[in-house]
Design a protein around this motif. Structure first.
Motif, PDB file in Angstrom:
ATOM      1  N   LYS A  36       0.832  -1.212   0.000  1.00  0.00           N
ATOM      2  CA  LYS A  36       0.000   0.000   0.000  1.00  0.00           C
ATOM      3  C   LYS A  36       0.863   1.258   0.000  1.00  0.00           C
ATOM      4  CE  LYS A  36      -3.713   0.454   2.592  1.00  0.00           C
ATOM      5  NZ  LYS A  36      -4.627   0.347   3.763  1.00  0.00           N
ATOM      6  N   LYS A  37       1.997   1.216   0.724  1.00  0.00           N
ATOM      7  CA  LYS A  37       2.915   2.370   0.721  1.00  0.00           C
ATOM      8  C   LYS A  37       3.397   2.654  -0.696  1.00  0.00           C
ATOM      9  CE  LYS A  37       5.139   1.963   5.297  1.00  0.00           C
ATOM     10  NZ  LYS A  37       6.456   1.832   5.966  1.00  0.00           N
ATOM     11  N   ILE A  38       3.783   1.601  -1.387  1.00  0.00           N
ATOM     12  CA  ILE A  38       4.313   1.775  -2.742  1.00  0.00           C
ATOM     13  C   ILE A  38       3.201   2.214  -3.690  1.00  0.00           C
ATOM     14  CG2 ILE A  38       5.450   0.603  -4.666  1.00  0.00           C
ATOM     15  CD1 ILE A  38       6.775  -1.238  -2.508  1.00  0.00           C
ATOM     16  N   LYS A  39       1.990   1.680  -3.502  1.00  0.00           N
ATOM     17  CA  LYS A  39       0.849   2.044  -4.351  1.00  0.00           C
ATOM     18  C   LYS A  39       0.514   3.533  -4.272  1.00  0.00           C
ATOM     19  CE  LYS A  39      -2.875  -0.586  -4.219  1.00  0.00           C
ATOM     20  NZ  LYS A  39      -3.924  -1.495  -3.705  1.00  0.00           N
ATOM     21  N   SER A  40       0.891   4.183  -3.181  1.00  0.00           N
ATOM     22  CA  SER A  40       0.536   5.591  -2.980  1.00  0.00           C
ATOM     23  C   SER A  40       1.475   6.557  -3.714  1.00  0.00           C
ATOM     24  CB  SER A  40       0.544   5.923  -1.485  1.00  0.00           C
ATOM     25  OG  SER A  40       1.872   5.922  -0.979  1.00  0.00           O
ATOM     26  N   LEU A  41       2.528   6.051  -4.321  1.00  0.00           N
ATOM     27  CA  LEU A  41       3.499   6.900  -5.016  1.00  0.00           C
ATOM     28  C   LEU A  41       2.926   7.385  -6.354  1.00  0.00           C
ATOM     29  CD1 LEU A  41       6.747   4.816  -4.364  1.00  0.00           C
ATOM     30  CD2 LEU A  41       5.925   6.807  -3.098  1.00  0.00           C
ATOM     31  N   PRO A  42       3.554   8.393  -6.971  1.00  0.00           N
ATOM     32  CA  PRO A  42       3.087   8.845  -8.293  1.00  0.00           C
ATOM     33  C   PRO A  42       3.073   7.703  -9.301  1.00  0.00           C
ATOM     34  CG  PRO A  42       4.648  10.418  -7.371  1.00  0.00           C
ATOM     35  CD  PRO A  42       4.655   9.237  -6.448  1.00  0.00           C
ATOM     36  N   LYS A  43       2.065   7.693 -10.160  1.00  0.00           N
ATOM     37  CA  LYS A  43       1.857   6.556 -11.055  1.00  0.00           C
ATOM     38  C   LYS A  43       2.955   6.400 -12.103  1.00  0.00           C
ATOM     39  CE  LYS A  43      -3.134   6.175 -10.486  1.00  0.00           C
ATOM     40  NZ  LYS A  43      -4.458   6.211 -11.142  1.00  0.00           N
ATOM     41  N   ASP A  44       3.705   7.476 -12.361  1.00  0.00           N
ATOM     42  CA  ASP A  44       4.790   7.354 -13.345  1.00  0.00           C
ATOM     43  C   ASP A  44       6.113   6.932 -12.705  1.00  0.00           C
ATOM     44  OD1 ASP A  44       5.058   9.777 -12.013  1.00  0.00           O
ATOM     45  OD2 ASP A  44       5.627  10.921 -13.792  1.00  0.00           O
ATOM     46  N   THR A  45       6.063   6.518 -11.433  1.00  0.00           N
ATOM     47  CA  THR A  45       7.260   5.997 -10.764  1.00  0.00           C
ATOM     48  C   THR A  45       7.705   4.702 -11.436  1.00  0.00           C
ATOM     49  OG1 THR A  45       6.526   6.946  -8.653  1.00  0.00           O
ATOM     50  CG2 THR A  45       8.202   5.212  -8.548  1.00  0.00           C
ATOM     51  N   GLU A  46       9.009   4.602 -11.695  1.00  0.00           N
ATOM     52  CA  GLU A  46       9.559   3.380 -12.281  1.00  0.00           C
ATOM     53  C   GLU A  46       9.925   2.400 -11.167  1.00  0.00           C
ATOM     54  OE1 GLU A  46      12.814   4.635 -14.782  1.00  0.00           O
ATOM     55  OE2 GLU A  46      11.488   4.759 -16.513  1.00  0.00           O
ATOM     56  N   ILE A  47       9.573   1.129 -11.372  1.00  0.00           N
ATOM     57  CA  ILE A  47       9.782   0.064 -10.389  1.00  0.00           C
ATOM     58  C   ILE A  47      10.975  -0.790 -10.811  1.00  0.00           C
ATOM     59  CG2 ILE A  47       8.727  -1.887  -9.165  1.00  0.00           C
ATOM     60  CD1 ILE A  47       7.111   0.666  -8.783  1.00  0.00           C
ATOM     61  N   TYR A  48      11.993  -0.814  -9.965  1.00  0.00           N
ATOM     62  CA  TYR A  48      13.164  -1.667 -10.186  1.00  0.00           C
ATOM     63  C   TYR A  48      13.194  -2.711  -9.070  1.00  0.00           C
ATOM     64  CZ  TYR A  48      14.917   1.846 -13.483  1.00  0.00           C
ATOM     65  OH  TYR A  48      15.055   2.703 -14.543  1.00  0.00           O
ATOM     66  N   CYS A  49      12.975  -3.967  -9.436  1.00  0.00           N
ATOM     67  CA  CYS A  49      12.874  -5.034  -8.436  1.00  0.00           C
ATOM     68  C   CYS A  49      14.094  -5.953  -8.481  1.00  0.00           C
ATOM     69  CB  CYS A  49      11.583  -5.821  -8.623  1.00  0.00           C
ATOM     70  SG  CYS A  49      11.439  -6.610 -10.239  1.00  0.00           S
ATOM     71  N   GLY A  50      14.122  -6.928  -7.577  1.00  0.00           N
ATOM     72  CA  GLY A  50      15.316  -7.719  -7.358  1.00  0.00           C
ATOM     73  C   GLY A  50      15.522  -8.905  -8.279  1.00  0.00           C
ATOM     74  N   HIS A  51      14.481  -9.325  -9.015  1.00  0.00           N
ATOM     75  CA  HIS A  51      14.591 -10.552  -9.812  1.00  0.00           C
ATOM     76  C   HIS A  51      13.844 -10.434 -11.131  1.00  0.00           C
ATOM     77  CE1 HIS A  51      16.258 -13.215  -6.599  1.00  0.00           C
ATOM     78  NE2 HIS A  51      15.600 -12.395  -5.808  1.00  0.00           N
ATOM     79  N   GLU A  52      14.282 -11.229 -12.093  1.00  0.00           N
ATOM     80  CA  GLU A  52      13.566 -11.373 -13.364  1.00  0.00           C
ATOM     81  C   GLU A  52      12.549 -12.514 -13.218  1.00  0.00           C
ATOM     82  OE1 GLU A  52      11.853 -10.623 -16.098  1.00  0.00           O
ATOM     83  OE2 GLU A  52      13.676  -9.531 -16.689  1.00  0.00           O
ATOM     84  N   TYR A  53      11.423 -12.156 -12.591  1.00  0.00           N
ATOM     85  CA  TYR A  53      10.343 -13.112 -12.352  1.00  0.00           C
ATOM     86  C   TYR A  53       9.096 -12.771 -13.168  1.00  0.00           C
ATOM     87  CZ  TYR A  53      12.623 -14.797  -7.976  1.00  0.00           C
ATOM     88  OH  TYR A  53      13.467 -15.338  -7.040  1.00  0.00           O
ATOM     89  N   THR A  54       9.197 -11.794 -14.061  1.00  0.00           N
ATOM     90  CA  THR A  54       7.986 -11.200 -14.628  1.00  0.00           C
ATOM     91  C   THR A  54       7.156 -12.193 -15.428  1.00  0.00           C
ATOM     92  OG1 THR A  54       9.300  -9.175 -14.812  1.00  0.00           O
ATOM     93  CG2 THR A  54       7.116  -9.145 -15.783  1.00  0.00           C
TER      94      THR A  54
END
Length: 239
Positions: free
Chosen positions: A154-172
């Protein structure tokens, strides 16, 4: 700021955040040191800081060698100061960490681990979420609770919608299979899956994603309450 995606281990991503003006960098979650050293030395860039989202070995495995070689400072959550190797700078929730031209807000996002944090480079609209939020997924709950993970997302969901998400793994791609199985009518998701397959076919990372995409396509972010989120997380664990 330039972001360089460094593939590590089998499916991990580490990220170099490069200040091109000063030829300095931070590295996020160095799983291993060799590919990071290779890039830095070829580019003649000095590694100033090592930023860890959490203590798992596949996110801190390169800390010691990188610190020794570049005299870098290791940065992590205060609650993990006894678990992150060679930590120098301990951060707290909602703190602004600022060094040189690097500036990020720290979010404590427990669930996957009790001491997990995300680094939000808010001026650049980029957030490094480790194993809390993946593209089309979220992390397994190892040390925390369903409620903690739900609130962290929920914390992350509240950020601006054009925020780029960089995650830890290639699980997409794997995550997309679960999302489409539980959200089969989602046309935006179907189009995203086509893009994912095209990128992977061309040996390109599927990261970064955007928060706008995740809000529309990530089944975990679409969960309306804790109960539905918990059910989805259980289903994913056995998918």
């Amino acid at each position: 700021m330039k972001i360089e995606i460094i593939k590590c281990l089998q499916d991990n991503y580490s990220y170099l955040i490069i200040d091109e003006e000063n030829q300095t960098a931070c590295v996020i979650d160095p799983s291993e040191s060799a590919p990071i050293i290779n890039y830095l030395d070829n580019s003649k860039i000095n590694l100033k800081f090592i930023l860890n989202t959490h203590h798992h070995y596949d996110h801190v495995g390169g800390n010691l060698e990188l610190k020794k070689k570049y005299n870098s400072k290791v940065v992590g959550f205060i609650g993990d100061k006894n678990r992150i190797p060679e930590i120098d700078i301990s951060l707290e929730n909602n703190q602004i960490w600022k060094q040189d031209n690097f500036e990020a807000k720290i979010y404590h996002v427990p669930g996957h681990t009790s001491g997990h944090i995300a680094f939000h480079f808010f001026k650049e609209k980029k957030i490094f979420t480790g194993d809390t939020l993946f593209s089309l997924g979220c992390g397994r709950i190892f040390e925390g609770t369903y409620e903690q993970m739900y609130n962290s997302l929920k914390k992350i969901k509240s950020l601006p919608k054009d925020t780029e998400i960089y995650c830890g793994h290639e699980y997409t791609l794997q995550n997309s299979n679960f999302c489409i199985a539980n959200d089969s009518g989602n046309l935006k998701l179907k189009n995203k899956i086509l893009e994912i397959n095209k990128k992977l076919k061309n040996s390109l990372p599927t990261i970064p994603s955007t928060l706008a995409d995740e809000l529309e396509c990530n089944i975990f972010l679409k969960a309306k309450d804790l109960e539905s989120f918990s059910k989805l997380r259980d289903l994913k664990d056995n998918f």
